[in-house]
Design a protein around this motif. Structure first.
Motif, short mmCIF file in Angstrom:
data_model
loop_
_atom_site.label_atom_id
_atom_site.label_comp_id
_atom_site.label_asym_id
_atom_site.label_seq_id
_atom_site.Cartn_x
_atom_site.Cartn_y
_atom_site.Cartn_z
N SER A 216 0.81 -1.23 0.00
CA SER A 216 0.00 0.00 0.00
C SER A 216 0.83 1.27 0.00
O SER A 216 0.32 2.34 0.32
CB SER A 216 -0.92 0.00 1.23
OG SER A 216 -0.15 -0.04 2.42
N THR A 286 8.84 -6.46 4.03
CA THR A 286 8.23 -5.33 4.75
C THR A 286 8.17 -5.55 6.26
O THR A 286 7.57 -4.74 6.96
CB THR A 286 6.80 -5.10 4.24
OG1 THR A 286 6.05 -6.31 4.35
CG2 THR A 286 6.80 -4.63 2.81
N ALA A 288 6.39 -7.81 7.87
CA ALA A 288 4.95 -7.85 8.08
C ALA A 288 4.60 -8.39 9.47
O ALA A 288 5.41 -9.05 10.12
CB ALA A 288 4.30 -8.71 7.00
N TYR A 516 -3.18 2.04 14.71
CA TYR A 516 -3.73 2.24 13.37
C TYR A 516 -4.61 3.48 13.39
O TYR A 516 -5.51 3.58 14.25
CB TYR A 516 -4.62 1.07 12.97
CG TYR A 516 -3.95 -0.13 12.39
CD1 TYR A 516 -3.94 -0.35 11.02
CD2 TYR A 516 -3.37 -1.09 13.22
CE1 TYR A 516 -3.36 -1.49 10.48
CE2 TYR A 516 -2.78 -2.23 12.69
CZ TYR A 516 -2.78 -2.42 11.32
OH TYR A 516 -2.22 -3.54 10.79
N SER A 553 6.22 4.12 10.09
CA SER A 553 5.45 2.93 9.74
C SER A 553 5.80 1.79 10.69
O SER A 553 6.97 1.59 11.02
CB SER A 553 5.73 2.50 8.29
OG SER A 553 5.07 1.28 7.99
N HIS A 556 3.66 -1.62 7.33
CA HIS A 556 3.29 -1.50 5.92
C HIS A 556 4.49 -1.16 5.04
O HIS A 556 4.46 -1.39 3.85
CB HIS A 556 2.21 -0.44 5.74
CG HIS A 556 0.86 -0.88 6.20
ND1 HIS A 556 -0.25 -0.06 6.17
CD2 HIS A 556 0.42 -2.06 6.71
CE1 HIS A 556 -1.30 -0.72 6.65
NE2 HIS A 556 -0.90 -1.92 6.99
#
Length: 598
Positions: A216, A286, A288, A516, A553, A556
């Motif tokens: 994203s 990333t 994750a 978030y 971040s 993401h």
């Protein structure tokens, strides 16, 4: 007489019991109800499973259509079902509930779509003549690697051109897409990837690795003169039950990997929201994280070793030892590198026997800060429930209303799994800490409802489709003494330019937590205005986080979208270190140029 042990998954008690069979006669021990006995008998005689997967879809803003069976399918048919579905050609538009495959393999079960997907208008591309070096590179590849598939048709290049970054949606809806690769390569082996990168350096052609295209942050956005390298044909799988590890090719999705492990009685415990489309290579790239992270950790905790092809074609294989004191930890060099230091081709991960007991529950708190304080206290005591998910007072409103809980309170979900005694002990101590901080126990149903709807991103996708609309989830992390201020500041700066802002905390640690912040905005203008609003929302959110002790971040990644902020987190010296590593490993700047600002 034969004996088998099963954990019942058909009721909240998750009973662990024994089935005994002799000449077709069955006896049961340990199951608290008939449902558990019937489940164990079914598992022994002819086990069944719900089928969930994602299928390729054309003419849509996303590449994968999530589908599910409308009933249970015999487990012995699942492999054939997946093979049959993988061969289907599906074209948008698709409606939620639409039947994709009727009576699959004569099982009396249909496969249905689980979301609406609208057809996108064909976007315009200013076709340019391919650079001579790219043409020569592709011709050389055909000669040396004839088994590597090359895609150069404009339709294929358009399909590969985007991930799920909101600005990519806006580019499509604006009718002109600025980032189209010159071609797509589909290798099937590590050796083929090695040779591709060697030739890319020889012909000075940029390479952009791509997997599930679930990113994203514009991390797979190709420019003119660049070629994409698709890793999805790297689908190897093996398991080492003695070490409790499993290897997977970089092209396996999280769901593919997990399903194969589940069939053998194991799990990774890694369930990100992109579980059905993100591939192992991308999740490594990333760092994750999944929804059960408090117990099982993040990708950087789970990876025991990996194989990667460096930008100049050398193959790096890291050691399998669980710990070493032999210089840099090379796994960590590739974890989070977003494809700029190498292409991850295979991953070995820690796995665990599937939990004997699983339990969900919910609490409400007078304020979001009360909930955060309870979480901090039990995390620093060493308690590790698998799921910890605290919704702030605003995002809690629909849940509070649905269950008729206390207006204005915040809503917290817990998920526990492991040995029954372990689950009981964690529940007991967490209850004491929650009650001490004003928490009210709300039983199991709200937690179970969360579990069954946890992969949905429908509301975000709906805002992308609105003319002039935009939405995204900005996820950042901060220490405990900063996280409350980060949350409040991000909400404060976004609310004036958004229709609504939702916030929750879902990954927590000994020293801090992540938050978030999900924004939904409509401009009333066209999609150019929607793109501008999105960029402004990202700028405000990241700036507020950095100014209050947070980062850019949590998981993401950075891609090209957030690269301009990287120095504000790492400092000039930190970025210099990353750039010098890039220059040493990739002297020609071949691999994923521009990502991480490198």
């Amino acid at each position: 007489m034969k004996h088998k042990y099963y954990t019942s998954i058909v009721c909240p008690l998750s009973c662990y019991g024994k089935l005994s069979e002799s000449e077709g006669e069955f006896a049961f021990d340990g199951f608290a109800c008939l449902r558990g006995q019937l489940y164990a008998k079914s598992e022994y005689t002819d086990p069944v499973r719900m089928l969930t997967t994602c299928l390729s879809i054309e003419a849509a803003g996303i590449r994968r259509l999530p589908v599910v069976s409308n009933g249970e399918i015999p487990k012995r048919l699942l492999t054939q079902c997946y093979q049959l579905l993988s061969q289907m050609k599906i074209t948008a538009p698709i409606k939620e509930g639409q039947i994709i495959a009727t009576n699959i393999l004569e099982s009396n079960v249909d496969i249905i779509a689980t979301r609406n997907i609208t057809a996108l208008p064909r976007f315009k591309v200013q076709e340019k003549i391919m650079n001579h070096n790219v043409i020569d590179f592709l011709n050389c590849l055909k000669e040396q690697l004839p088994d590597v598939t090359q895609l150069s048709a404009m339709e294929d290049r358009q399909i590969y051109a985007h991930g799920v970054c909101p600005v990519e949606y806006k580019w499509m809806l604006e009718g002109y897409y600025p980032h189209i690769p010159d071609a797509i390569l589909m290798p099937s082996s590590i050796e083929e990837i090695s040779r591709i990168l060697q030739l890319a350096n020889e012909f000075l052609v940029g390479i952009v690795p791509i997997g599930g295209a679930s990113g994203s942050v514009c991390g797979t956005s190709a420019d003119k003169g660049q070629v994409m390298l698709d890793v999805k044909r790297l689908r190897s799988f093996s398991i080492n039950e003695i070490n409790c590890t499993a290897k997977g090719g970089a092209g396996l999705t999280g769901a593919d990997f997990e399903n194969q492990l589940n069939d053998l009685g194991y799990t990774t415990g890694h369930f990100p929201q992109s579980f059905q489309s993100a591939v192992l290579g991308g999740m490594v790239a990333t760092r994750a994280v999944g929804t059960f992270s408090t117990k099982y950790g993040k990708m950087d905790d789970m990876v025991s070793n990996l194989v990667a092809v460096l930008p100049t074609g050398e193959i790096l294989r890291t050691h399998t030892a669980p710990k070493s004191s032999t210089g840099l930890e090379l796994n960590q060099l590739l974890l989070g590198s977003e494809g700029v230091y190498g292409i991850v081709t295979e991953v070995e991960m820690e796995i665990y026997p599937m939990a004997l007991c699983r339990y969900f529950e919910a609490y409400t708190f007078p304020s979001t800060l009360d909930g955060l304080e309870a979480i901090r206290q039990f995390m620093q005591l060493g308690l590790r429930p698998a799921v910890v998910r605290l919704y702030d007072h605003v995002e809690s409103i629909p849940k509070i209303k649905k269950y008729c809980f206390e207006p204005g309170y915040s809503f917290l979900v817990f998920g526990y799994e492991g040995l029954e005694e372990q689950v009981f002990l964690e529940k007991k101590h967490i209850r004491l800490i929650c009650e001490k901080n004003g928490g009210l126990s709300k039983g199991t149903k709200p937690g179970e409802d969360w579990f069954h709807s946890r992969f949905s991103t429908k509301k975000i996708q709906d805002y992308h489709a609105i003319r002039g609309g935009t939405s995204d989830a900005i996820e950042v992390a901060a220490p405990w003494d900063c996280i409350g201020n980060v949350w409040a500041a991000m909400r404060e700066v976004l609310e004036p330019i958004c229709n609504s802002v939702e916030c929750h905390f879902s990954h927590v640690y000994h020293t801090g937590a992540s938050v978030y912040v999900i924004f939904y905005a409509e401009t009333g203008g066209d999609d150019f205005e929607g793109e501008k609003r999105y960029i402004e929302c990202v700028r405000r959110a990241i700036t507020a986080s950095l100014e209050n002790g947070g980062n850019i971040s949590h998981h993401h990644g950075i891609g090209k979208l957030k690269a301009e902020y990287l120095e504000k987190e790492h400092g000039e010296t930190g970025v210099m270190v990353m750039r010098k590593i890039k220059d040493a490993l990739d002297p020609n700047g071949i691999l994923n140029k521009g990502v991480l600002g490198l």
